[in-house]
Scaffold this motif. Structure first.
Motif, PDB file in Angstrom:
ATOM      1  N   GLN A 138       0.935  -1.206   0.069  1.00 41.70           N
ATOM      2  CA  GLN A 138       0.050  -0.075  -0.103  1.00 41.70           C
ATOM      3  C   GLN A 138       1.151   1.323   0.162  1.00 41.70           C
ATOM      4  OE1 GLN A 138      -2.852  -0.021   3.205  1.00 41.70           O
ATOM      5  NE2 GLN A 138      -3.609   2.099   2.704  1.00 41.70           N
ATOM      6  N   LYS A 139       0.506   2.411  -0.713  1.00 46.46           N
ATOM      7  CA  LYS A 139       1.412   3.303  -0.803  1.00 46.46           C
ATOM      8  C   LYS A 139       1.689   3.937   0.512  1.00 46.46           C
ATOM      9  CE  LYS A 139       1.588   8.000  -2.877  1.00 46.46           C
ATOM     10  NZ  LYS A 139       1.973   8.457  -1.695  1.00 46.46           N
ATOM     11  N   LYS A 172       4.231   4.333  -8.528  1.00 51.27           N
ATOM     12  CA  LYS A 172       2.981   4.208  -7.931  1.00 51.27           C
ATOM     13  C   LYS A 172       2.224   3.389  -8.866  1.00 51.27           C
ATOM     14  CE  LYS A 172       2.138   8.865  -7.577  1.00 51.27           C
ATOM     15  NZ  LYS A 172       1.378   9.809  -7.346  1.00 51.27           N
ATOM     16  N   VAL A 173       1.287   2.445  -8.189  1.00 52.70           N
ATOM     17  CA  VAL A 173       0.459   1.684  -9.135  1.00 52.70           C
ATOM     18  C   VAL A 173      -0.963   1.716  -8.691  1.00 52.70           C
ATOM     19  CG1 VAL A 173       0.082  -0.981  -9.016  1.00 52.70           C
ATOM     20  CG2 VAL A 173       2.406  -0.172  -8.651  1.00 52.70           C
ATOM     21  N   SER A 174      -1.832   2.136  -9.516  1.00 52.85           N
ATOM     22  CA  SER A 174      -3.075   2.348  -9.521  1.00 52.85           C
ATOM     23  C   SER A 174      -3.994   1.135  -9.221  1.00 52.85           C
ATOM     24  CB  SER A 174      -3.697   2.995 -10.803  1.00 52.85           C
ATOM     25  OG  SER A 174      -3.775   1.906 -11.832  1.00 52.85           O
ATOM     26  N   PRO A 175      -5.305   1.413  -8.477  1.00 51.37           N
ATOM     27  CA  PRO A 175      -5.959   0.288  -8.209  1.00 51.37           C
ATOM     28  C   PRO A 175      -6.525  -0.647  -9.120  1.00 51.37           C
ATOM     29  CG  PRO A 175      -6.762   2.531  -6.947  1.00 51.37           C
ATOM     30  CD  PRO A 175      -5.762   2.662  -8.020  1.00 51.37           C
ATOM     31  N   SER A 177      -4.898  -1.814 -11.561  1.00 53.27           N
ATOM     32  CA  SER A 177      -3.591  -2.870 -11.633  1.00 53.27           C
ATOM     33  C   SER A 177      -4.009  -4.092 -11.200  1.00 53.27           C
ATOM     34  CB  SER A 177      -2.455  -2.246 -11.284  1.00 53.27           C
ATOM     35  OG  SER A 177      -2.137  -1.082 -12.063  1.00 53.27           O
ATOM     36  N   PRO A 181      -9.912  -4.559  -7.799  1.00 56.67           N
ATOM     37  CA  PRO A 181      -8.950  -3.216  -7.409  1.00 56.67           C
ATOM     38  C   PRO A 181      -9.252  -2.983  -6.093  1.00 56.67           C
ATOM     39  CG  PRO A 181     -11.286  -2.719  -8.768  1.00 56.67           C
ATOM     40  CD  PRO A 181     -11.084  -4.252  -8.788  1.00 56.67           C
ATOM     41  N   VAL A 184      -7.340   1.880  -2.502  1.00 56.66           N
ATOM     42  CA  VAL A 184      -6.244   2.583  -2.433  1.00 56.66           C
ATOM     43  C   VAL A 184      -5.194   2.566  -3.285  1.00 56.66           C
ATOM     44  CG1 VAL A 184      -6.776   2.783   0.096  1.00 56.66           C
ATOM     45  CG2 VAL A 184      -5.182   0.923  -0.549  1.00 56.66           C
ATOM     46  N   TRP A 185      -4.458   3.302  -3.382  1.00 62.50           N
ATOM     47  CA  TRP A 185      -3.068   3.317  -4.484  1.00 62.50           C
ATOM     48  C   TRP A 185      -2.116   2.399  -3.836  1.00 62.50           C
ATOM     49  CZ3 TRP A 185      -1.712   5.552  -9.133  1.00 62.50           C
ATOM     50  CH2 TRP A 185      -2.625   6.253 -10.004  1.00 62.50           C
ATOM     51  N   SER A 186      -1.214   1.779  -4.636  1.00 61.14           N
ATOM     52  CA  SER A 186      -0.196   0.879  -4.215  1.00 61.14           C
ATOM     53  C   SER A 186       1.073   1.597  -4.532  1.00 61.14           C
ATOM     54  CB  SER A 186      -0.295  -0.548  -4.494  1.00 61.14           C
ATOM     55  OG  SER A 186      -1.507  -1.058  -4.064  1.00 61.14           O
ATOM     56  N   ALA A 187       2.173   0.987  -4.154  1.00 58.29           N
ATOM     57  CA  ALA A 187       3.467   1.371  -4.555  1.00 58.29           C
ATOM     58  C   ALA A 187       4.559   0.191  -4.726  1.00 58.29           C
ATOM     59  CB  ALA A 187       4.329   2.324  -3.500  1.00 58.29           C
TER      60      ALA A 187
END
Length: 269
Positions: A138-139, A172-175, A177, A181, A184-187
């Motif tokens: 998670q980001k 950064k990786v969008s939901p 992906s 989904p 939240v955004w991931s990293a």
């Protein structure tokens, strides 16, 4: 054959379905013919297939959900001398028993076990000269691991990684992906371990961090005193380490943490 699968929310499963992120994971892993990889949570094998196409020597995979067998077992059958699946919970499995021992870890970590799993990997594999971790987290978790001194995101795990090497946020990786989904955004992060390989497994280091962050708003010297170090002894150790008595745990720099640990270790001997 087409397999269908319904995710268990309780397992925190969000399967990666973005080929670009998979390619970046493999690129940043910098795999060569001497590498032994541990993949935690291979899911439906999107990253696993890339690992088996790489020059790495061996791949271990730990997966908790046996419903994923139709995707993973054919991969093991195709390369039985190079790929082994361990069915079970990575938080319970003894990673020290993996042979050959992994020197690199790739994982798409469920958000609810991120901190616990990274600690476990460092404790059990760090002393065996673990070199690199490429992790999807998670980001917010990535931000905590990268947090500089004097920020509220500063954490015991981030400080430990700072003492053992370096953490970088790669992308950064969008939901979108993932399937399903997340909210939240991931990293995608890399953790390179270059020194102090046994630090995370040190009982003294863990006790120091637990005491230091027990009450974040209190002065660090008071936290240590309350944890059994005593006020006079704590003050003397702080003076020897060159740390002011008003300092709080989140404010210490990497050299100050190292000095504090060294002074505590000397005081115990």
């Amino acid at each position: 054959m087409t397999h269908t699968f319904n995710n268990k929310i309780s397992l925190g499963q969000n399967f990666l379905n973005n080929p670009e992120v998979t390619r970046r994971c493999l690129k940043e892993a910098r795999l060569n013919s001497a590498d032994v990889v541990l993949e935690v949570g291979p899911g439906q094998g999107a990253l696993t297939r890339g690992l088996l196409q790489s020059p790495c020597r061996f791949v271990h995979a730990v997966e908790i959900d046996r419903r994923l067998a139709p995707w993973l077992e054919p991969l093991q059958a195709g390369q039985p001398g190079r790929f082994k699946i361990f069915w079970g919970d990575a938080l319970v499995a003894d990673l020290r028993r993996l042979l050959p021992p992994p020197n690199k870890v790739l994982a798409n970590i469920p958000y609810n076990i991120t901190t616990d799993l990274i600690w476990k990997i460092l404790v059990e594999l760090g002393p065996r000269r673990l070199e690199r971790l490429i992790l999807l987290v998670q980001k917010e978790a990535a931000d905590r691991l990268n947090a500089p001194p004097a920020t509220k995101e500063r954490s015991p795990l981030g400080i430990t990684l700072e003492q053992m090497g370096a953490v970088r946020t790669l992308m950064k990786v969008s939901p979108g992906s993932f399937n399903p989904p997340p909210k939240v955004w991931s990293a995608l992060i890399s953790i390179d371990l270059t020194k102090n390989f046994g630090l995370a497994a040190s009982p003294l280091w863990r006790r120091l961090l637990a005491a230091a962050f027990a009450q974040r708003r209190k002065k660090l010297v008071n936290n240590l005193a309350a944890a059994g170090c005593g006020k006079e002894r704590s003050a003397a150790i702080f003076a020897a380490a060159g740390i002011g008595l008003a300092a709080r745990a989140e404010e210490l720099t990497a050299p100050q943490w190292r000095a504090l640990f060294q002074e505590l270790a000397a005081a115990e001997n």
